[in-house]
Motif scaffolding. Structure first.
Motif, mmCIF file in Angstrom:
data_model
loop_
_atom_site.group_PDB
_atom_site.id
_atom_site.type_symbol
_atom_site.label_atom_id
_atom_site.label_comp_id
_atom_site.label_asym_id
_atom_site.label_seq_id
_atom_site.Cartn_x
_atom_site.Cartn_y
_atom_site.Cartn_z
ATOM 1 N N ARG A 103 0.838 -1.203 0.000
ATOM 2 C CA ARG A 103 0.000 0.000 0.000
ATOM 3 C C ARG A 103 0.870 1.250 0.000
ATOM 4 N N ARG A 104 1.977 1.222 0.730
ATOM 5 C CA ARG A 104 2.875 2.372 0.737
ATOM 6 C C ARG A 104 3.447 2.613 -0.665
ATOM 7 N N SER A 105 3.827 1.545 -1.358
ATOM 8 C CA SER A 105 4.338 1.685 -2.723
ATOM 9 C C SER A 105 3.251 2.186 -3.673
ATOM 10 N N ALA A 106 2.024 1.684 -3.492
ATOM 11 C CA ALA A 106 0.918 2.114 -4.349
ATOM 12 C C ALA A 106 0.592 3.585 -4.126
ATOM 13 N N LEU A 107 0.643 4.039 -2.876
ATOM 14 C CA LEU A 107 0.384 5.450 -2.592
ATOM 15 C C LEU A 107 1.444 6.341 -3.249
ATOM 16 N N LEU A 108 2.720 5.896 -3.190
ATOM 17 C CA LEU A 108 3.785 6.671 -3.819
ATOM 18 C C LEU A 108 3.601 6.731 -5.333
ATOM 19 N N ALA A 109 3.229 5.582 -5.949
ATOM 20 C CA ALA A 109 2.993 5.564 -7.395
ATOM 21 C C ALA A 109 1.800 6.440 -7.764
ATOM 22 N N ARG A 110 0.802 6.443 -6.933
ATOM 23 C CA ARG A 110 -0.376 7.282 -7.206
ATOM 24 C C ARG A 110 -0.018 8.760 -7.149
ATOM 25 N N GLU A 111 0.797 9.148 -6.168
ATOM 26 C CA GLU A 111 1.214 10.545 -6.060
ATOM 27 C C GLU A 111 2.048 10.955 -7.278
ATOM 28 N N ASN A 112 2.942 10.075 -7.748
ATOM 29 C CA ASN A 112 3.747 10.382 -8.933
ATOM 30 C C ASN A 112 2.872 10.522 -10.172
ATOM 31 N N GLU A 113 1.873 9.647 -10.302
ATOM 32 C CA GLU A 113 0.975 9.729 -11.454
ATOM 33 C C GLU A 113 0.139 11.000 -11.413
ATOM 34 N N LEU A 114 -0.325 11.394 -10.255
ATOM 35 C CA LEU A 114 -1.079 12.641 -10.135
ATOM 36 C C LEU A 114 -0.210 13.843 -10.494
ATOM 37 N N SER A 115 1.042 13.809 -10.064
ATOM 38 C CA SER A 115 1.950 14.911 -10.397
ATOM 39 C C SER A 115 2.188 14.985 -11.898
ATOM 40 N N ARG A 116 2.345 13.809 -12.542
ATOM 41 C CA ARG A 116 2.549 13.800 -13.988
ATOM 42 C C ARG A 116 1.329 14.322 -14.730
ATOM 43 N N LEU A 117 0.129 13.895 -14.307
ATOM 44 C CA LEU A 117 -1.103 14.342 -14.960
ATOM 45 C C LEU A 117 -1.322 15.845 -14.774
ATOM 46 N N ASN A 118 -1.062 16.346 -13.566
ATOM 47 C CA ASN A 118 -1.221 17.779 -13.323
ATOM 48 C C ASN A 118 -0.262 18.592 -14.199
ATOM 49 N N SER A 119 0.993 18.089 -14.363
ATOM 50 C CA SER A 119 1.963 18.794 -15.192
ATOM 51 C C SER A 119 1.522 18.794 -16.662
ATOM 52 N N ALA A 120 1.030 17.648 -17.148
ATOM 53 C CA ALA A 120 0.591 17.567 -18.542
ATOM 54 C C ALA A 120 -0.628 18.450 -18.794
ATOM 55 N N MET A 121 -1.565 18.448 -17.857
ATOM 56 C CA MET A 121 -2.769 19.267 -18.026
ATOM 57 C C MET A 121 -2.429 20.760 -17.944
ATOM 58 N N GLY A 122 -1.408 21.115 -17.141
ATOM 59 C CA GLY A 122 -0.986 22.513 -17.065
ATOM 60 C C GLY A 122 -0.399 22.991 -18.391
ATOM 61 N N LYS A 123 0.440 22.152 -19.017
ATOM 62 C CA LYS A 123 1.021 22.526 -20.306
ATOM 63 C C LYS A 123 -0.061 22.684 -21.369
ATOM 64 N N ARG A 124 -1.014 21.755 -21.377
ATOM 65 C CA ARG A 124 -2.099 21.831 -22.373
ATOM 66 C C ARG A 124 -2.956 23.067 -22.145
ATOM 67 N N HIS A 125 -3.210 23.390 -20.869
ATOM 68 C CA HIS A 125 -4.029 24.562 -20.558
ATOM 69 C C HIS A 125 -3.333 25.839 -21.009
ATOM 70 N N ARG A 126 -2.014 25.913 -20.813
ATOM 71 C CA ARG A 126 -1.280 27.104 -21.250
ATOM 72 C C ARG A 126 -1.255 27.221 -22.775
ATOM 73 N N ARG A 127 -1.124 26.071 -23.481
ATOM 74 C CA ARG A 127 -1.110 26.113 -24.943
ATOM 75 C C ARG A 127 -2.457 26.567 -25.498
ATOM 76 N N LEU A 128 -3.549 26.051 -24.915
ATOM 77 C CA LEU A 128 -4.875 26.440 -25.379
ATOM 78 C C LEU A 128 -5.175 27.899 -25.046
ATOM 79 N N SER A 129 -4.693 28.338 -23.872
ATOM 80 C CA SER A 129 -4.926 29.735 -23.487
ATOM 81 C C SER A 129 -4.223 30.685 -24.450
ATOM 82 N N ALA A 130 -3.008 30.314 -24.952
ATOM 83 C CA ALA A 130 -2.293 31.162 -25.901
ATOM 84 C C ALA A 130 -2.948 31.135 -27.284
ATOM 85 N N GLN A 131 -3.586 29.992 -27.640
ATOM 86 C CA GLN A 131 -4.194 29.864 -28.961
ATOM 87 C C GLN A 131 -5.587 30.465 -29.014
#
Length: 505
Positions: A307-335
């Motif tokens: 469970r500790r390993s799964a929680l760490l993997a979940r936090e890493n995946e959330l961080s990756r998704l937030n970073s990807a969604m931030g880049k997409r949001h900035r690109r759409l905002s500029a366009q």
């Protein structure tokens, strides 16, 4: 003269007034003797007297007043006493003179434990003044007032955990004696670990389930509208016979450590000692028990790590998704500046992980004292886990017991309990069965092997020694300020029944 086990105290003016009233009501020597006999029953709830010993001094003082002039002075004091005695004092005085003796009452409490799918039956004995009647239940016969009205007041509570070969009624004689001395006793029936059902014997759930049932018993008794208000929350103790004592250790902070069993029997053999637990067929069951305990502990440890390993993997995946969604949001905002104006960045979402099964809390800090009578499984408690026990403990050894011998079991526990006050007592000639109530005549005739404790004199001797030892221990373990009760003393034949073995502060 009064018995020597009552400690006298100095007379006070209040006592002299009490003497005068009592002397007027019991002027003759015959009545005085009857009043002394009634005093032996007056052991609880004497609200009019601050100390029972002061009242005893008053009775002794009366014996010395023989001349006519003193009687005349007493009569004058009697006439003046209503002007000096408070209303509650006068009411308490005459209530004592007219009150019947204290008797044990019996009540049965029932509760359903959903987590374990078992029914918890609890027998409760408490003080009353109602007449006793014969009660036949659970293969035992005893005299008590069923569901009678209790005597108001605050009483210490004793939770009594029976041995694996007993039931909740196996120690009714002990409960009755303690009730007469001002205690309330509650005895649960341990499902799967009693005389009728031993399915949990030598299993990893035997002690843990017992300890949970003891905790549920305390909840049930304190929540009962008839018994709960009578309990002194600062004076709650647990008496465990056999495996009940080991379960009591879990309730007071100890933990099971199966790794010690591997070296237990070889170490005893090197020392030239023996233990019934090392007999081959019992040792094999102990080995299987400790293997299951290790397996369950390792399984939970592995589940926690996963469970500790799964929680760490979940936090890493959330961080990756937030970073990807931030880049997409900035690109759409500029366009699309106008269309994207005021639209916030949506957060990433992943479903939560299922929680681990909760570990039920066994330690109960409401228990203020612990009595272990012929405790078992001492080799499953390590010194590190026993260091978490901080309540006063009384170890009572029964040298004739077939399984739980004082040496080495009680000695092993005593050496590990280093963070609390420990007292050790040996009851010569006692075993686990001899401390249970005598079997009814029919049961003793039909099942003689089940009722070996058929000697009434020996049984009474052991009972007196056990009660005296328990009350002395409770008087020291419980906080001061509660009512003082007369401590029973063994007869001359029984003076050496309880032998002090070791006491450590």
């Amino acid at each position: 003269m009064m018995s020597a086990n009552v400690i006298m105290s100095s007379p006070t003016p209040f006592n002299l007034l009490c003497c005068s009233c009592l002397y007027a009501l019991r002027a003759t020597g015959t009545a005085l003797q009857a009043m002394r006999r009634r005093w032996t029953f007056h052991q609880v709830n004497c609200g009019s007297f601050q100390k029972d010993q002061d009242f005893v001094w008053s009775l002794i003082l009366l014996d010395s007043m023989r001349n006519f002039k003193m009687k005349l002075i007493l009569l004058v004091l009697i006439m003046l006493s209503p002007f000096f005695l408070a209303e509650n004092v006068k009411a308490g005085l005459f209530d004592f003179m007219n009150s019947p003796p204290v008797r044990p009452a019996y009540r049965s409490l029932v509760n359903w434990i959903p987590a374990e799918q078992i029914r918890l039956d609890v027998a409760v004995w408490y003080p009353t003044r109602a007449e006793s009647g014969k009660i036949s239940t659970g293969g035992q016969e005893f005299y008590a007032a069923r569901n009678a009205r209790p005597i108001p007041g605050l009483y210490p509570l004793i939770i009594l955990s029976h041995d694996s070969a007993g039931t909740r009624f196996s120690y009714h004689h002990l409960a009755e004696r303690l009730v007469e001395l001002g205690y309330i006793v509650a005895a649960p029936q341990h499902d799967g670990d009693n005389a009728d059902d031993m399915s949990l014997l030598f299993s990893d759930a035997q002690l843990t389930q017992r300890s949970r049932q003891l905790r549920n018993t305390l909840d049930l008794v304190l929540g009962d509208p008839h018994i709960g208000p009578l309990i002194d929350m600062n004076s709650i103790a647990l008496i465990g016979f056999g495996n009940g004592g080991s379960a009591g250790l879990l309730c007071t902070g100890a933990a099971l450590t199966p790794d010690q069993w591997k070296d237990y029997c070889p170490e005893l053999e090197k020392q030239g000692k023996s233990d019934p637990y090392c007999i081959p067929h019992i040792a094999e069951r102990m080995r299987a028990l400790t293997e299951v305990m290790r397996y369950r502990a390792q399984a939970r440890k592995d589940a926690t790590e996963r469970r500790r390993s799964a929680l760490l993997a979940r936090e890493n995946e959330l961080s990756r998704l937030n970073s990807a969604m931030g880049k997409r949001h900035r690109r759409l905002s500029a366009q699309y500046k106008k269309k994207m104006q005021g639209i916030p960045l949506p957060p990433a979402f992943l479903p939560p992980l299922p929680p681990l099964p909760p570990r039920e809390r066994i330690h109960d800090d409401r228990v203020k004292a612990l009595v272990l009578v012929a405790p078992g499984y001492a080799m499953l408690f390590g010194q590190k886990s026993l260091a978490n026990v901080h309540v006063p403990i009384l170890l009572i050894g029964t040298p004739e017991d077939r399984l739980n011998k004082p040496d080495p079991q009680s000695l092993m526990l005593s050496s590990g309990l280093t963070k609390t006050r420990v007292e050790s007592i040996i009851l010569p000639g006692a075993d686990s069965l001899s401390l249970m109530a005598l079997c009814p005549p029919e049961l003793a005739a039909n099942l003689p092997d089940f009722c070996p404790n058929s000697d009434p004199k020996k049984h009474q001797r052991l009972e007196n020694a056990l009660v005296s030892t328990l009350v002395t221990f409770f008087d020291k373990a419980f906080p001061p300020g509660r009512p003082a009760y007369v401590t029973p003393q063994p007869d001359k034949v029984e003076e050496n029944t309880a032998t002090p073995d070791n006491t450590r502060s």
